[in-house]
Design a protein around this motif. Structure first.
Motif, PDB file in Angstrom:
ATOM      1  N   GLN A 233      -3.538   4.020  -3.117  1.00 15.93           N
ATOM      2  CA  GLN A 233      -3.138   5.563  -2.931  1.00 15.93           C
ATOM      3  C   GLN A 233      -4.403   6.336  -3.403  1.00 15.93           C
ATOM      4  O   GLN A 233      -4.776   7.265  -2.673  1.00 15.93           O
TER       5      GLN A 233
ATOM      6  N   TYR B  16      -0.221   6.132   2.890  1.00 18.14           N
ATOM      7  CA  TYR B  16      -0.513   5.896   1.519  1.00 18.14           C
ATOM      8  C   TYR B  16      -0.855   7.567   0.925  1.00 18.14           C
ATOM      9  O   TYR B  16      -0.597   7.649  -0.194  1.00 18.14           O
ATOM     10  N   GLN B  17      -1.594   8.196   1.581  1.00 20.16           N
ATOM     11  CA  GLN B  17      -1.992   9.412   1.354  1.00 20.16           C
ATOM     12  C   GLN B  17      -0.604  10.506   0.981  1.00 20.16           C
ATOM     13  O   GLN B  17      -0.603  11.124   0.063  1.00 20.16           O
ATOM     14  N   GLU B  18       0.462  10.099   1.578  1.00 19.34           N
ATOM     15  CA  GLU B  18       1.619  11.142   1.426  1.00 19.34           C
ATOM     16  C   GLU B  18       2.870  10.307   0.898  1.00 19.34           C
ATOM     17  O   GLU B  18       3.748  10.976   0.678  1.00 19.34           O
TER      18      GLU B  18
ATOM     19  N   ARG C 161      -2.217   7.129   6.191  1.00 17.93           N
ATOM     20  CA  ARG C 161      -1.787   8.411   5.951  1.00 17.93           C
ATOM     21  C   ARG C 161      -0.439   8.100   5.220  1.00 17.93           C
ATOM     22  O   ARG C 161      -0.251   9.013   4.344  1.00 17.93           O
TER      23      ARG C 161
ATOM     24  N   ALA D  66      -7.164   6.546  -0.723  1.00 14.85           N
ATOM     25  CA  ALA D  66      -6.881   7.234   0.601  1.00 14.85           C
ATOM     26  C   ALA D  66      -6.633   8.801   0.459  1.00 14.85           C
ATOM     27  O   ALA D  66      -6.856   9.463   1.364  1.00 14.85           O
ATOM     28  N   LYS D  67      -6.244   9.183  -0.714  1.00 12.22           N
ATOM     29  CA  LYS D  67      -5.869  10.355  -0.966  1.00 12.22           C
ATOM     30  C   LYS D  67      -6.922  11.413  -0.671  1.00 12.22           C
ATOM     31  O   LYS D  67      -6.570  12.326   0.082  1.00 12.22           O
TER      32      LYS D  67
END
Length: 196
Positions: free
Chosen positions: A82, A71-73, A69, A85-86
């Motif tokens: 990134q 990495y996503q954010e 999460r 994970a996105k």
């Protein structure tokens, strides 16, 4: 005292806030399929054969979920992680986390130097690493397992925390890492890599 409806609302919000992040239904079998893009770096069983990439086997599901999460954010950055994970949904994160958490951690092939292991253990004792990572360095909740972790990966993360390149830790690791010399970091890498 709140009314019956007020008590129900308060209880609902308490449960939502108190629930651990990956409290939803997690499916490790489904996660195995979703985690296939991860295998090239982290290994099909979560034990990486490449020293730069961390072992994920045996990490807690909560830790893996939170890192994905982050990495996503954008709270944690990496040019490979990134973009991977996105696009993942929340359910994907739970399932992938459950899969890797269910895998068995295996000893790595790093040849730890006994003198550096002893110095690393002394430094770990001095800096109270086990307060968070536990006595066997198995990790807990959102604190990672570092026992048997890849030496290169551990050293890089400690250096990144020290340099404030990695900051998704609420400041705990940054504070500790700032007190460490380069030798301390390398010694801790030898020590944690030697554990199993």
């Amino acid at each position: 005292m709140p009314s019956g409806k007020g008590r129900l609302r308060a209880a609902f919000f308490f449960c939502v806030l108190a629930a651990p992040a990956p409290a939803c239904a997690q499916d490790a079998a489904v996660g195995a399929n979703k985690a296939q893009p991860c295998f090239a770096c982290h290994g099909a069983n979560g034990n990486s054969a490449v020293p730069q990439f961390p072992n994920l086997a045996g990490q807690t599901a909560r830790y893996i979920y939170l890192q994905l999460r982050d990495y996503q954010e954008g709270r944690r950055t990496d040019p490979v992680m990134q973009p991977l994970a996105k696009p993942l949904s929340r359910e994907d994160l739970f399932d992938i986390a459950a899969f890797f958490a269910a895998q068995k951690s295996r000893p790595n092939s790093f040849n730890a130097n006994p003198e550096r292991v002893a110095r690393g253990k002394a430094k770990a004792d001095e800096t109270l690493c086990t307060m968070c990572h536990l006595g066997n360095f198995a990790g807990q909740n959102e604190i990672p397992r570092v026992a048997g972790q890849q030496y290169d990966y551990t050293v890089k993360q400690l250096r990144d925390f020290k340099a404030r390149v990695r900051t998704n830790d609420a400041g705990s690791m940054t504070s500790v890492a700032r007190t460490l010399s380069d030798q301390d970091i390398e010694d801790l890498g030898h020590y944690t890599a030697s554990l199993y």
